[in-house]
Scaffold this motif. Structure first.
Motif, PDB file in Angstrom:
ATOM      1  N   ASP A  57      -6.129   4.502  -6.021  1.00 44.55           N
ATOM      2  CA  ASP A  57      -6.637   3.295  -5.381  1.00 44.55           C
ATOM      3  C   ASP A  57      -5.829   2.064  -5.761  1.00 44.55           C
ATOM      4  OD1 ASP A  57      -8.774   4.580  -4.066  1.00 44.55           O
ATOM      5  OD2 ASP A  57      -9.961   4.540  -5.911  1.00 44.55           O
ATOM      6  N   SER A  58      -5.025   2.184  -6.815  1.00 42.95           N
ATOM      7  CA  SER A  58      -4.234   1.050  -7.271  1.00 42.95           C
ATOM      8  C   SER A  58      -2.993   1.560  -7.991  1.00 42.95           C
ATOM      9  CB  SER A  58      -5.055   0.161  -8.216  1.00 42.95           C
ATOM     10  OG  SER A  58      -5.414   0.881  -9.386  1.00 42.95           O
ATOM     11  N   TYR A 106      -3.186  -3.025  -5.004  1.00 46.25           N
ATOM     12  CA  TYR A 106      -4.490  -2.465  -4.673  1.00 46.25           C
ATOM     13  C   TYR A 106      -4.559  -2.084  -3.201  1.00 46.25           C
ATOM     14  CZ  TYR A 106      -5.565  -5.097  -8.939  1.00 46.25           C
ATOM     15  OH  TYR A 106      -5.540  -5.613 -10.213  1.00 46.25           O
ATOM     16  N   ARG A 107      -5.410  -1.137  -2.900  1.00 49.11           N
ATOM     17  CA  ARG A 107      -5.734  -0.840  -1.508  1.00 49.11           C
ATOM     18  C   ARG A 107      -6.889  -1.746  -1.078  1.00 49.11           C
ATOM     19  NH1 ARG A 107      -3.148   3.772  -0.001  1.00 49.11           N
ATOM     20  NH2 ARG A 107      -2.683   5.312  -1.620  1.00 49.11           N
ATOM     21  N   GLY A 108      -6.672  -2.503  -0.017  1.00 52.46           N
ATOM     22  CA  GLY A 108      -7.770  -3.296   0.521  1.00 52.46           C
ATOM     23  C   GLY A 108      -7.929  -4.672  -0.071  1.00 52.46           C
ATOM     24  N   ARG A 163       0.821  -1.218   0.000  1.00 47.34           N
ATOM     25  CA  ARG A 163       0.000   0.000   0.000  1.00 47.34           C
ATOM     26  C   ARG A 163       0.853   1.265   0.000  1.00 47.34           C
ATOM     27  NH1 ARG A 163      -2.566  -3.019   3.879  1.00 47.34           N
ATOM     28  NH2 ARG A 163      -1.693  -1.724   5.528  1.00 47.34           N
ATOM     29  N   GLU A 164       2.028   1.186   0.635  1.00 40.10           N
ATOM     30  CA  GLU A 164       2.896   2.363   0.701  1.00 40.10           C
ATOM     31  C   GLU A 164       3.378   2.812  -0.670  1.00 40.10           C
ATOM     32  OE1 GLU A 164       6.086   1.949   3.543  1.00 40.10           O
ATOM     33  OE2 GLU A 164       4.891   0.563   4.734  1.00 40.10           O
ATOM     34  N   MET A 165       3.351   1.921  -1.652  1.00 39.21           N
ATOM     35  CA  MET A 165       3.857   2.254  -2.984  1.00 39.21           C
ATOM     36  C   MET A 165       2.792   2.808  -3.915  1.00 39.21           C
ATOM     37  SD  MET A 165       6.509  -0.919  -3.581  1.00 39.21           S
ATOM     38  CE  MET A 165       5.355  -2.186  -3.046  1.00 39.21           C
TER      39      MET A 165
END
Length: 367
Positions: free
Chosen positions: A66-67, A88-90, A58-60
């Motif tokens: 959102d992706s 992806y986030r989540g 997620r840090e990247m």
């Protein structure tokens, strides 16, 4: 091995960029915080399945995204590969090679290898054992997929054992599961030791040559793999290594229960470095330890070349600015023959010396 083209979308500060690279030398210029290191991070991520900087995927992903998508077109072993990572986030990431999903990060080692050299690596000799174990693990996970699987399994077993040791005071029944995780650590730990021993022998051979050349023949570099004290020969058969680990773990049982820590196993290994017979960590000068660190990284590159028949992609992230002219020249004279990425703040003599392309990065845009 070479990266022919890299496409980034929503990755770090790159909204959407695509760039083709030279098969020899690529100099990435730009001021600080413009995206030079982010570019190298993407190249490394697609070769290892993990970032050398970020703790989570997620840090990247860009702040407003959102992706993120990373796509590299790679030439390796006389074949062409298309390596893509969708973050992806989540939800879970997706990594494919030629549109086929990979099951483990180790599978990327069959595509291409990278050797990343950062300014903090110049302090590798002076740091604690964990830094040198990380160096060994990073190299071996690319080189030997079975090592990567053994390391992942060992760390899972150690994590479970650590939880048991931490919580058995409130739940004594947890101790019944301890033998199972001990045996997993013993079996997988024996494999780790055997791989590390073999790798360190080759590392010592190549690194000694590089260090001797850089020091003008005045210094002698020696490396020694240090593992569990009960193991007299780390190159022994797996069964013998497992027996030694089991004896050592049994002798530490009461101490582990009292401290509630895992005290036995290769998770405490080290790579001992000596220059002219003296421990480099304690007695060597800053220049000597930097030369030793250079020798280790260049040796890692040579081992990959020997194993794969091709040089890995070499990434020098602002390292040259940290070196004196003598050591700069030493590095530059030994990076021919494979694809190289060099980041710097200002253009200098590198393009003329090595040939290739110069790229300018500003606020996530490449020109």
């Amino acid at each position: 091995m070479r990266i022919d083209r890299l496409e980034l979308e929503g990755f770090r500060n790159y909204a959407r960029e695509a760039v083709g690279f030279d098969p020899r030398c690529n100099v990435i210029c730009g001021e600080n915080a413009q995206g030079k290191t982010n570019l190298l991070e993407a190249v490394v991520y697609l070769s290892r399945g993990r970032s050398p900087r970020a703790r989570t995927d997620r840090e990247m992903i860009g702040f407003q995204e959102d992706s993120a998508r990373l796509l590299a077109r790679v030439g390796s072993r006389e074949r062409e590969f298309r390596v893509q990572a969708d973050l992806y986030r989540g939800r879970r990431r997706k990594i494919t090679v030629n549109q086929v999903p990979i099951k483990t990060n180790a599978a990327l080692g069959d595509v291409y290898h990278t050797v990343l050299f950062q300014p903090e690596d110049l302090y590798l000799i002076r740091e604690g054992a964990a830094a040198r174990r990380r160096f060994l693990d990073t190299a071996l996970c690319q080189l030997r997929p079975r090592y990567a699987a053994a390391l992942a399994g060992y760390e899972r077993a150690r994590e479970q054992k650590t939880r048991i040791l931490r919580d058995f005071g409130e739940r004594p029944d947890l101790l019944s599961a301890l033998p199972e995780f001990n045996e997993q650590m013993i079996r997988l730990g024996a494999a780790l030791i055997q791989y590390r021993h073999s790798f360190c022998l080759r590392l010592a051979e190549y690194a000694a040559v590089h260090h001797r050349e850089c020091s003008g023949g005045r210094e002698r570099l020696e490396l020694q793999y240090q593992t569990v004290s009960s193991i007299e020969d780390p190159g022994a058969e797996i069964g013998a290594l497992a027996d030694s680990l089991r004896r050592h773990m049994e002798s530490r049982r009461e101490a582990e229960l009292a401290s509630r820590l895992c005290l036995s196993g290769p998770h405490k290994d080290d790579l001992l470095v000596a220059i002219d017979g003296r421990e480099a960590k304690t007695y060597s000068s800053q220049g000597q330890t930097r030369t030793a660190a250079l020798a280790l990284k260049l040796a890692e590159r040579e081992i990959y070349k020997s194993a794969a028949g091709e040089y890995p992609v070499l990434l020098l992230d602002d390292v040259l600015s940290e070196l004196d002219p003598k050591r700069q020249e030493f590095v530059l004279n030994r990076i021919a023959g494979g694809q190289v990425f060099i980041t710097c703040c200002e253009e200098d003599r590198l393009p003329n010396l090595l040939g290739g392309k110069v790229f300018h990065v500003e606020q996530g845009r490449i020109s």
